[in-house]
Design an enzyme around this catalytic site. Structure first.
Site, PDB file in Angstrom:
ATOM      1  N   HIS A 145      -3.243   3.800  -2.042  1.00 51.52           N
ATOM      2  CA  HIS A 145      -2.019   3.290  -2.354  1.00 51.52           C
ATOM      3  C   HIS A 145      -1.090   4.042  -1.182  1.00 51.52           C
ATOM      4  CE1 HIS A 145       1.645   0.477  -2.054  1.00 51.52           C
ATOM      5  NE2 HIS A 145       1.167  -0.773  -2.487  1.00 51.52           N
ATOM      6  N   GLU A 249      -3.197   1.923   2.915  1.00 49.28           N
ATOM      7  CA  GLU A 249      -4.006   1.735   2.327  1.00 49.28           C
ATOM      8  C   GLU A 249      -5.894   1.573   2.477  1.00 49.28           C
ATOM      9  OE1 GLU A 249      -1.767  -1.594  -0.779  1.00 49.28           O
ATOM     10  OE2 GLU A 249      -0.160  -0.718   1.117  1.00 49.28           O
TER      11      GLU A 249
HETATM   12  O1  LIG Z   1       5.497  -3.301  -5.672  1.00 50.12           O
HETATM   13  P1  LIG Z   1       4.116  -2.263  -6.148  1.00 50.12           P
HETATM   14  O2  LIG Z   1       3.341  -2.948  -7.034  1.00 50.12           O
HETATM   15  O3  LIG Z   1       3.732  -1.390  -6.393  1.00 50.12           O
HETATM   16  O4  LIG Z   1       2.334  -3.270  -4.910  1.00 50.12           O
HETATM   17  C1  LIG Z   1       3.555  -2.606  -3.887  1.00 50.12           C
HETATM   18  C2  LIG Z   1       2.807  -3.777  -2.147  1.00 50.12           C
HETATM   19  O5  LIG Z   1       1.393  -3.241  -2.514  1.00 50.12           O
HETATM   20  C3  LIG Z   1       1.071  -3.687  -1.505  1.00 50.12           C
HETATM   21  O6  LIG Z   1       0.024  -2.979  -1.728  1.00 50.12           O
HETATM   22  C4  LIG Z   1       0.711  -5.140  -0.905  1.00 50.12           C
HETATM   23  O7  LIG Z   1       0.155  -5.551   0.030  1.00 50.12           O
HETATM   24  C5  LIG Z   1       1.719  -5.763  -1.411  1.00 50.12           C
HETATM   25  O8  LIG Z   1       1.720  -6.954  -1.452  1.00 50.12           O
HETATM   26  C6  LIG Z   1       3.313  -4.929  -2.614  1.00 50.12           C
HETATM   27  O9  LIG Z   1       4.423  -5.717  -2.744  1.00 50.12           O
END
Ligand SMILES: O=P(O)(O)OC[C@H]1O[C@@H](O)[C@H](O)[C@@H](O)[C@@H]1O
Length: 277
Positions: A145, A249
């Site tokens: 991510h 990502e």
């Molecule tokens: O708040 P988190 O769980 O770290 O996620 C952040 C974002 O991560 C992204 O990968 C998703 O596509 C989003 O939908 C999400 O809001």
């Protein structure tokens, strides 16, 4: 070594002077600076360094589930778990997560996940290797991510996805096709691009630089910016910081899951590199 958060952090240094910081908590890369000392990754100024909370920014490892593609909490539990250093040197480290009783209550499939981070001159390489150490197959989805730092969101765009089908996470995963040469950001954007080319780029016109994201073993790529409202709703993210980042990502998400047979290993990798123009 421990930093002032009390968490164990490894600092990598390449001979050329580039550096990276990796926390045992989540095998989480929080910083990558190239030879000139420029920071390439975004880290929230409200990031919480308190396990089991995941760190906001850098490169969270989403495993054994990406997003809501399965029964686990969003993005799985690797990013909330403590890894152990099993190998490494000055410019490379390998961390391991072995499922414990708490994990097995949530996900009854033993595995070992190795995360290796290595840096070169203007390059960071990150590999995931997941081994099924149990006696039954299991399914996984995953992502690296990656929060890329940009000078200003109105000067940033993503290239390499023209003509690619995507699931729009803001419209119940409706399937659409990318029409533009590049993706710009003028509102919240949350998309899972399916079966994408393996070389994508976040271009930053404000800094005359581009970060190339080259992936292997990850069929999909997620592009995300929370924009104003979602940023304001995240306690660990500054209200205006949506202007400073783009998430690109590499993932196994909409094209997944991957089925991992007992004794087998699934491997995937990303290489981030800097290009000036
Ligand atoms: O708040 P988190 O769980 O770290 O996620 C952040 C974002 O991560 C992204 O990968 C998703 O596509 C989003 O939908 C999400 O809001």
């Amino acid at each position: 070594m421990d930093d002032n958060t009390g968490l164990q952090k490894i600092t990598l240094r390449a001979p050329s002077g580039s550096t990276a910081e990796v926390y045992c908590h989540g095998a989480h890369v929080t910083s990558w600076k190239t030879t000139s000392g420029e920071e390439m990754l975004f880290l929230s100024n409200k990031a919480v360094f308190k396990p089991p909370k995941a760190i906001r920014g850098g490169i969270p490892v989403c495993f054994p589930q990406f997003g809501g593609f399965g029964p686990l909490a969003q993005h799985g539990f690797a990013r909330n778990s403590e890894f152990t250093v099993v190998d490494g040197g000055s410019s490379s480290v390998t961390l391991s997560l072995q499922t414990n009783e708490d994990h097995l209550k949530l996900f009854p499939h033993p595995f070992e996940l190795l995360v290796t981070v290595s840096i070169g001159d203007e390059e960071l390489e990150q590999t995931l290797e997941a081994k099924n150490t149990g006696d039954k197959p299991f399914e996984l989805t995953a992502a690296l991510h990656t929060y890329i730092a940009v000078s200003s969101i109105d000067k940033a765009h993503v290239v390499g996805l023209k003509g690619v089908e995507y699931m729009d996470s803001l419209q119940d995963k409706k399937r659409l096709k990318e029409g533009g040469d590049s993706i710009t950001f003028t509102d919240e954007l949350d998309r899972i691009y399916l079966q994408t080319p393996d070389v994508l780029e976040v271009v930053d016109e404000g800094k005359n630089r581009a970060i190339q994201v080259e992936k292997e073993g990850f069929p999909d790529a997620v592009v995300w910016n929370p924009w104003i409202q979602k940023a304001a709703g995240m306690a660990d993210f500054g209200d205006d910081q949506y202007k400073e980042m783009v998430c690109l990502e590499p993932a196994v998400a909409g094209s997944g899951p991957v089925t991992l047979e007992p004794g087998k290993t699934w491997k995937a990798k990303q290489t981030l590199s800097l290009r000036h123009f």
